[in-house]
Design a protein around this motif. Structure first.
Motif, PDB file in Angstrom:
ATOM      1  N   HIS A   1       0.762  -1.271   0.099  1.00 37.56           N
ATOM      2  CA  HIS A   1       0.164   0.095  -0.090  1.00 37.56           C
ATOM      3  C   HIS A   1       0.783   1.187  -0.002  1.00 37.56           C
ATOM      4  O   HIS A   1       0.416   2.307  -0.636  1.00 37.56           O
TER       5      HIS A   1
ATOM      6  N   TYR B   1     -11.482  11.077  11.573  1.00 35.29           N
ATOM      7  CA  TYR B   1     -11.712   9.758  12.206  1.00 35.29           C
ATOM      8  C   TYR B   1     -11.779   8.925  11.033  1.00 35.29           C
ATOM      9  O   TYR B   1     -12.717   8.947  10.212  1.00 35.29           O
ATOM     10  N   VAL B   2     -11.095   7.523  11.115  1.00 32.18           N
ATOM     11  CA  VAL B   2     -11.138   6.662  10.118  1.00 32.18           C
ATOM     12  C   VAL B   2     -12.047   5.403  10.883  1.00 32.18           C
ATOM     13  O   VAL B   2     -11.532   4.877  11.819  1.00 32.18           O
ATOM     14  N   PRO B   3     -13.233   5.060  10.276  1.00 26.81           N
ATOM     15  CA  PRO B   3     -13.845   3.939  10.863  1.00 26.81           C
ATOM     16  C   PRO B   3     -13.374   2.779  10.545  1.00 26.81           C
ATOM     17  O   PRO B   3     -12.932   2.354   9.237  1.00 26.81           O
ATOM     18  N   GLY B   4     -13.659   1.591  11.296  1.00 26.08           N
ATOM     19  CA  GLY B   4     -13.264   0.150  10.793  1.00 26.08           C
ATOM     20  C   GLY B   4     -12.890  -0.361  12.371  1.00 26.08           C
ATOM     21  O   GLY B   4     -12.572   0.192  13.315  1.00 26.08           O
TER      22      GLY B   4
ATOM     23  N   ARG C   1      -9.578  -1.032   6.913  1.00 26.09           N
ATOM     24  CA  ARG C   1      -8.576  -1.552   5.843  1.00 26.09           C
ATOM     25  C   ARG C   1      -7.517  -0.612   5.634  1.00 26.09           C
ATOM     26  O   ARG C   1      -7.583   0.639   6.073  1.00 26.09           O
TER      27      ARG C   1
ATOM     28  N   GLU D   1      -6.553   0.514   2.724  1.00 26.25           N
ATOM     29  CA  GLU D   1      -6.995   1.571   2.013  1.00 26.25           C
ATOM     30  C   GLU D   1      -7.793   2.837   2.829  1.00 26.25           C
ATOM     31  O   GLU D   1      -7.842   3.929   2.265  1.00 26.25           O
ATOM     32  N   ALA D   2      -8.633   2.100   3.806  1.00 25.98           N
ATOM     33  CA  ALA D   2      -9.218   3.342   4.505  1.00 25.98           C
ATOM     34  C   ALA D   2      -8.256   4.271   5.299  1.00 25.98           C
ATOM     35  O   ALA D   2      -8.642   5.339   5.314  1.00 25.98           O
TER      36      ALA D   2
ATOM     37  N   GLN E   1      -7.552   6.690   2.522  1.00 26.24           N
ATOM     38  CA  GLN E   1      -8.455   7.623   2.280  1.00 26.24           C
ATOM     39  C   GLN E   1      -8.421   8.757   3.433  1.00 26.24           C
ATOM     40  O   GLN E   1      -8.808   9.965   3.174  1.00 26.24           O
ATOM     41  N   GLY E   2      -8.249   8.349   4.999  1.00 24.75           N
ATOM     42  CA  GLY E   2      -8.016   9.145   5.775  1.00 24.75           C
ATOM     43  C   GLY E   2      -7.069  10.386   5.720  1.00 24.75           C
ATOM     44  O   GLY E   2      -7.098  11.412   5.916  1.00 24.75           O
TER      45      GLY E   2
ATOM     46  N   LEU F   1      -5.713  11.010   2.850  1.00 26.13           N
ATOM     47  CA  LEU F   1      -6.085  11.837   1.711  1.00 26.13           C
ATOM     48  C   LEU F   1      -7.076  12.960   2.433  1.00 26.13           C
ATOM     49  O   LEU F   1      -7.010  14.221   1.989  1.00 26.13           O
ATOM     50  N   LYS F   2      -7.802  12.586   3.194  1.00 27.79           N
ATOM     51  CA  LYS F   2      -8.732  13.579   3.876  1.00 27.79           C
ATOM     52  C   LYS F   2      -8.124  14.740   4.547  1.00 27.79           C
ATOM     53  O   LYS F   2      -8.323  15.920   4.553  1.00 27.79           O
TER      54      LYS F   2
END
Lengths: 215, 189
Positions: free
Chosen positions: A72, A151-154, A158, A160-161, A164-165, A167-168
Motif C-alpha cells: 500500500h 476519524y477513520v472507521p473500521g 482496511r 485503503e481506509a 483515504q483518511g 487524503l482527507k
C-alpha cells in the motif's frame, strides 16, 4: 501493595474534557500572515511531507504497518513513517485502544509535537472506545484528551481506509489557513537564564494527590 | 567457509531479481483497490425488508444500532374484521465509530434487511457524521455486490424449484387439455 496506605494509591487522571484543549498551540507570524498565493504553496508543501508518528496501541497498529509496507506504501502520498519521535512529527496516528492508564502519555506526546500538528484517530477503539466503550479502564475516544482531525472507521480499518483518511487530512491542510487554526499569539519567550534541570524535564504529568482529606 | 564478497553477490542477486520483477504496490487513490470477496466495509440497510423486530439491536455486542419506531393501524381487509397494527420504522442508525464489524446483526436479521457492502471510504472530520442514518444506510445498499453463485452440483434454490414445479404442472395440465380437445374434435367429425 498496602491497600490501607492512601499514599500508595496516588494514580489519578486529568479530568477528560471533550473538544480541543484550551491552549491550541502557536505557529510563527510568517506562516500565519502569509498571503493567499504563498499560503497555497506552503500548504502544498506541508500536505505532501507529513512525517507520521504511529501511536500503535492495539491490533489497528498492524494495519498501519501494513499500509506503510510495499503493497500500500503511503510514502507515495508523502507520508513519511521515519520520524524519530513526536518532536519531529507532523501527523499522529492513534491506532488502538486508549486506556485511561495510557491517556496521559498520549496527551504528553501530542503536546511534544511541533505546531502545526494533525491527528488521525484510526479504528473504532480510538474513535469512541469501540467494543470496549463499556469498560471501566478504556478512554471513550481519543478525542476526549486531544483534538482529532480525521476519524477513520473500521475494526480494524482496511489499509485503503487509512489511505483515504490521509487524503482527507491532506485536503484539510490544503484548504486551511494557519491563522484561523492557531488564533492565539505566540508565547512570550523568556530569556534562558539557567539550564533546565533534568528534574524539570522528567516531572510527572500529574502531581501527587493531596490526601489530607483522606487521612 | 564462504569466500570474500559472496554475501555482496548474493545481495546484488536479490536486488536484481526484485528490480526485474513488477512492483506489487496498489495504486489506491488512482486505481480502485482489489478487495477480497465478501469483504466487510460497511453495513447497508434495505429499509423495505425491516419489520422493526429489534433483533439486530439486541444482538449487537457494541450496542451501536439505534432503532425508533411507532405502530400504525391498518384498516381491515374484509368488512367487519378488526383493524391490524403494523410497525413503521422512524429511525435506523448505525454508529460506525462504535461498530466492531462482527456482522452479527446481518446474521440475526430474519428478513435480509441488512447486507455487507465492501465500501470503506467514509472517514469523517467530525465524529458525529460517523453515525449513519437511515437514508445514508440506504445509499450503501446500491453498492452491495450480487451474492456468489451456487456450487456446480448444488441443489436448486427452493424458490426456483417451486416455480419450476408449478410451471411443469401448468404445462402438463394445458397439454392434457389440448389433447382432450383434439380427441373431442376427432370424435365429433
Amino acid at each position: 501493595m498496602d491497600v490501607n496506605n492512601p499514599r500508595a494509591a496516588t494514580v489519578d487522571l486529568p479530568t477528560p474534557s471533550v473538544g480541543p484543549p484550551a491552549d491550541t498551540g502557536h505557529v510563527g507570524a510568517l506562516s500565519k500572515l502569509a498571503p493567499e498565493p504563498a499560503r497555497y504553496v506552503l500548504n502544498w508543501g506541508r500536505r505532501y511531507s507529513l512525517w507520521v508518528f504511529n501511536f500503535g496501541l492495539a491490533c489497528c497498529a498492524i494495519e498501519f504497518i501494513a499500509t506503510s509496507m510495499a503493497r500500500h506504501d503511503f510514502i507515495r502520498l508523502g507520508v513519511i513513517p521515519f520520524a524519530p519521535g513526536p518532536r519531529q512529527a507532523d501527523l499522529m496516528v492513534v491506532s488502538g485502544t486508549v486506556t485511561d492508564k495510557m491517556a496521559p502519555a498520549v496527551r504528553r506526546l501530542y503536546e511534544q509535537m511541533p505546531d502545526p500538528k494533525y491527528v488521525i484517530s484510526f479504528g473504532s477503539c480510538s474513535n469512541s472506545g469501540g467494543p470496549y466503550w463499556d469498560s471501566y479502564c478504556v478512554t471513550k475516544g481519543v478525542d476526549q484528551i486531544i483534538p482529532v482531525d480525521v476519524y477513520v472507521p473500521g475494526c480494524p480499518p482496511r489499509p485503503e481506509a487509512l489511505l483515504q483518511g490521509i487524503l482527507k487530512v491532506q485536503d484539510k491542510i490544503a484548504a486551511e489557513s494557519l491563522g484561523d487554526r492557531y488564533p492565539g499569539s505566540p508565547p512570550e519567550r523568556e530569556p534562558l537564564r539557567k539550564r533546565l534541570s533534568a528534574k524539570a524535564l522528567l516531572r510527572p504529568l500529574i502531581g501527587p494527590k493531596d490526601h489530607d482529606d483522606v487521612a | 567457509m564462504s569466500s570474500w564478497g559472496s554475501g555482496l553477490i548474493r545481495g546484488l542477486r536479490v536486488t536484481w531479481q526484485n528490480l526485474a520483477r513488477r512492483s506489487v504496490t496498489a495504486q489506491y487513490p488512482d486505481a480502485p483497490p482489489e478487495l477480497p470477496p465478501r469483504s466487510r466495509g460497511v453495513i447497508a440497510l434495505f429499509e423495505e425488508n425491516c419489520t422493526v423486530c429489534m433483533l439486530c439491536a439486541r444482538e449487537c455486542p457494541c450496542w451501536c444500532i439505534y432503532i425508533d419506531s411507532h405502530k400504525e393501524a391498518v384498516p381491515p381487509v374484509e368488512e367487519g374484521a378488526r383493524e391490524r397494527s403494523t410497525n413503521v420504522l422512524d429511525r435506523f442508525a448505525i454508529d460506525y465509530s462504535l461498530c466492531m464489524y462482527c456482522g452479527i446483526c446481518i446474521e440475526a436479521c430474519p428478513f435480509d434487511a441488512l447486507e455487507w457492502s465492501p465500501e470503506f471510504e467514509y472517514a469523517e472530520l467530525d465524529i458525529r457524521d460517523l453515525t449513519h442514518e437511515k437514508d445514508r444506510l440506504r445509499e450503501w445498499m446500491w453498492t452491495v455486490p450480487a451474492p456468489p453463485g451456487l456450487d456446480p452440483a448444488a441443489a436448486e434454490p427452493k424458490e426456483i424449484a417451486t416455480a419450476q414445479k408449478a410451471a411443469e404442472k401448468a404445462a402438463a395440465a394445458s397439454q392434457g387439455q389440448a389433447a382432450e380437445e383434439t380427441r373431442d374434435d376427432g370424435g365429433g367429425s
